[in-house]
Scaffold this active site. Structure first.
Site, PDB file in Angstrom:
ATOM      1  N   LYS A 190       0.845  -1.206   0.000  1.00 36.53           N
ATOM      2  CA  LYS A 190       0.000   0.000   0.000  1.00 36.53           C
ATOM      3  C   LYS A 190       0.868   1.239   0.000  1.00 36.53           C
ATOM      4  O   LYS A 190       2.012   1.236   0.476  1.00 36.53           O
ATOM      5  CB  LYS A 190      -0.966   0.020   1.186  1.00 36.53           C
ATOM      6  CG  LYS A 190      -0.340   0.102   2.587  1.00 36.53           C
ATOM      7  CD  LYS A 190       0.040   1.486   3.057  1.00 36.53           C
ATOM      8  CE  LYS A 190       0.806   1.461   4.362  1.00 36.53           C
ATOM      9  NZ  LYS A 190       1.505   2.684   4.711  1.00 36.53           N
TER      10      LYS A 190
ATOM     11  N   ASP B 165      -2.272  -1.634   9.778  1.00 39.72           N
ATOM     12  CA  ASP B 165      -2.444  -1.714   8.324  1.00 39.72           C
ATOM     13  C   ASP B 165      -2.939  -3.084   7.849  1.00 39.72           C
ATOM     14  O   ASP B 165      -3.156  -3.275   6.651  1.00 39.72           O
ATOM     15  CB  ASP B 165      -1.109  -1.440   7.615  1.00 39.72           C
ATOM     16  CG  ASP B 165      -0.603  -0.025   7.869  1.00 39.72           C
ATOM     17  OD1 ASP B 165      -1.426   0.865   8.130  1.00 39.72           O
ATOM     18  OD2 ASP B 165       0.625   0.170   7.779  1.00 39.72           O
TER      19      ASP B 165
HETATM   20  O1  C5P Z   1      -0.021  -0.838  14.204  1.00 32.63           O
HETATM   21  P1  C5P Z   1       1.411  -1.034  13.859  1.00 32.63           P
HETATM   22  O2  C5P Z   1       2.010  -2.225  14.555  1.00 32.63           O
HETATM   23  O3  C5P Z   1       1.677  -1.046  12.400  1.00 32.63           O
HETATM   24  O4  C5P Z   1       2.159   0.230  14.413  1.00 32.63           O
HETATM   25  C1  C5P Z   1       3.552   0.263  14.522  1.00 32.63           C
HETATM   26  C2  C5P Z   1       3.943   1.459  15.371  1.00 32.63           C
HETATM   27  O5  C5P Z   1       3.645   2.666  14.645  1.00 32.63           O
HETATM   28  C3  C5P Z   1       3.192   1.598  16.664  1.00 32.63           C
HETATM   29  O6  C5P Z   1       3.830   0.880  17.679  1.00 32.63           O
HETATM   30  C4  C5P Z   1       3.239   3.092  16.914  1.00 32.63           C
HETATM   31  O7  C5P Z   1       4.496   3.474  17.406  1.00 32.63           O
HETATM   32  C5  C5P Z   1       3.144   3.659  15.511  1.00 32.63           C
HETATM   33  N1  C5P Z   1       1.751   4.002  15.115  1.00 32.63           N
HETATM   34  C6  C5P Z   1       1.139   5.089  15.708  1.00 32.63           C
HETATM   35  N2  C5P Z   1      -0.139   5.418  15.347  1.00 32.63           N
HETATM   36  C7  C5P Z   1      -0.793   4.710  14.401  1.00 32.63           C
HETATM   37  C8  C5P Z   1      -0.185   3.613  13.776  1.00 32.63           C
HETATM   38  C9  C5P Z   1       1.100   3.275  14.155  1.00 32.63           C
HETATM   39  O8  C5P Z   1       1.723   5.740  16.565  1.00 32.63           O
HETATM   40  N3  C5P Z   1      -2.032   5.080  14.059  1.00 32.63           N
END
Ligand code: C5P
Length: 307
Positions: free
Chosen positions: A15, A142
């Site tokens: 994406k 995601d």
């Molecule tokens: O959800 P995901 O594991 O992909 O997120 C990875 C990191 O990215 C999270 O631990 C956080 O630090 C950051 N993040 C965030 N806000 C979001 C998505 C991700 O702060 N909406």
């Protein structure tokens, strides 16, 4: 359904975010987002075969950078699905990796989405797409979009999705950086750069939604935006030059993809994509480029594995 050898292959797209509006940090550490996801034709293929326990192997130019223990999101996806459905079965997951690793294109999340769908079929778990997306949201922000694909608005931390009305196909040149960026580090740098500022509620741009409905690439190119871009550029200063080279050489728009460091340039057609790819490599602005189009569908079973 499993093939004659008992294996299932799922193809899942990368994406880019056409817009990534980022609010302030929430009490849970995540950031409130308003984003427009767009699935493009760079794919990982994840094959699930019966096996003992849950294990993963990875193939592709960046395979060495992908963990094969429980840090691997595909492994976590299989373990979560088994636990929630009470299924006591093993799986060998094999990932053919084309999506850049730690590039801001949701490669790990894509693999988790693919693993959920593949294991669901392999184990005859019978969960629907919505249930798989709910499990996916527990694994990463995601992951649900990896299942859905197309073009979609994401809110919350990116996991709440609404398909967007979008006409036509868009052509992209994807500039791969020779480096990686950590998503948490880019969010933290964003907070640091914006410290003390009063941040508006993140919302999706009306002009962007209109550009998507019209299918007009010039209009779309003019409204691409990413609130994580200043932080990505602060951590990887070479991105500024790459963006400038693309925009000076005919790209209709360009932006850092997600948390970076991959850059996506919107171009008019396949021919312009070829021209810009050659220029970016010739002037040494990037190590590698890919061409892709979007939107494309989300994770889907492409073949039962033979033999
Ligand atoms: O959800 P995901 O594991 O992909 O997120 C990875 C990191 O990215 C999270 O631990 C956080 O630090 C950051 N993040 C965030 N806000 C979001 C998505 C991700 O702060 N909406």
């Amino acid at each position: 359904m499993p093939g004659s050898s008992g294996g299932v292959t799922v193809r899942v797209p990368a994406k880019i975010n056409l817009q990534l509006a980022v609010g302030g940090p929430r009490p849970d550490g995540f950031h409130e987002l308003a984003t427009v996801f767009h699935a493009v034709s760079l794919y990982d293929d994840v094959t699930a075969r019966p096996g003992d326990g849950v294990r993963v192997t990875v193939e592709g130019p960046q395979a060495a950078s992908v963990p094969t223990d429980e840090r691997n999101l595909a492994v976590r996806a299989a373990l979560l699905l088994a636990r929630r459905t009470g299924i006591d079965a093993g799986v060998h997951l094999h990932i053919r990796k084309e999506i850049p690793v730690a590039g801001g294109m949701a490669g790990g999340s894509a693999d988790a989405a693919a693993a959920l769908l593949a294991c669901d079929a392999l184990w005859h778990a019978g969960l629907g797409r919505d249930e798989l997306a709910e499990l996916g949201a527990e694994l990463g922000s995601d992951v649900p979009f990896g299942l859905l694909g197309g073009t979609a608005v994401g809110t919350g931390r990116g996991e709440r999705l609404t398909p967007a009305l979008a006409r036509g196909t868009h052509h992209w040149v994807i500039a791969l950086a020779g480096s990686e960026l950590s998503t948490p580090a880019v969010y933290a740098e964003t907070d640091r750069l914006r410290a003390g500022r009063v941040l508006p509620e993140p919302r999706v741009s009306d002009r962007l939604m209109q550009a998507l409905r019209s299918g007009d690439p010039d209009a779309l190119g003019a409204v691409l935006s990413n609130d994580l871009q200043p932080a990505a550029q602060s951590l990887a200063p070479e991105l500024e030059r790459t963006l400038a080279v693309g925009l000076d050489n005919g790209a209709l728009g360009g932006l850092v993809s997600g948390s970076g460091p991959t850059i996506a340039f919107l171009v008019r057609d396949h021919e312009q994509a070829m021209d810009l790819s050659i220029t970016l490599v010739a002037v040494g602005a990037v190590a590698e480029v890919r061409r892709a189009h979007g939107p494309v569908p989300g994770a889907r079973i492409v073949e039962p594995v033979a033999g």
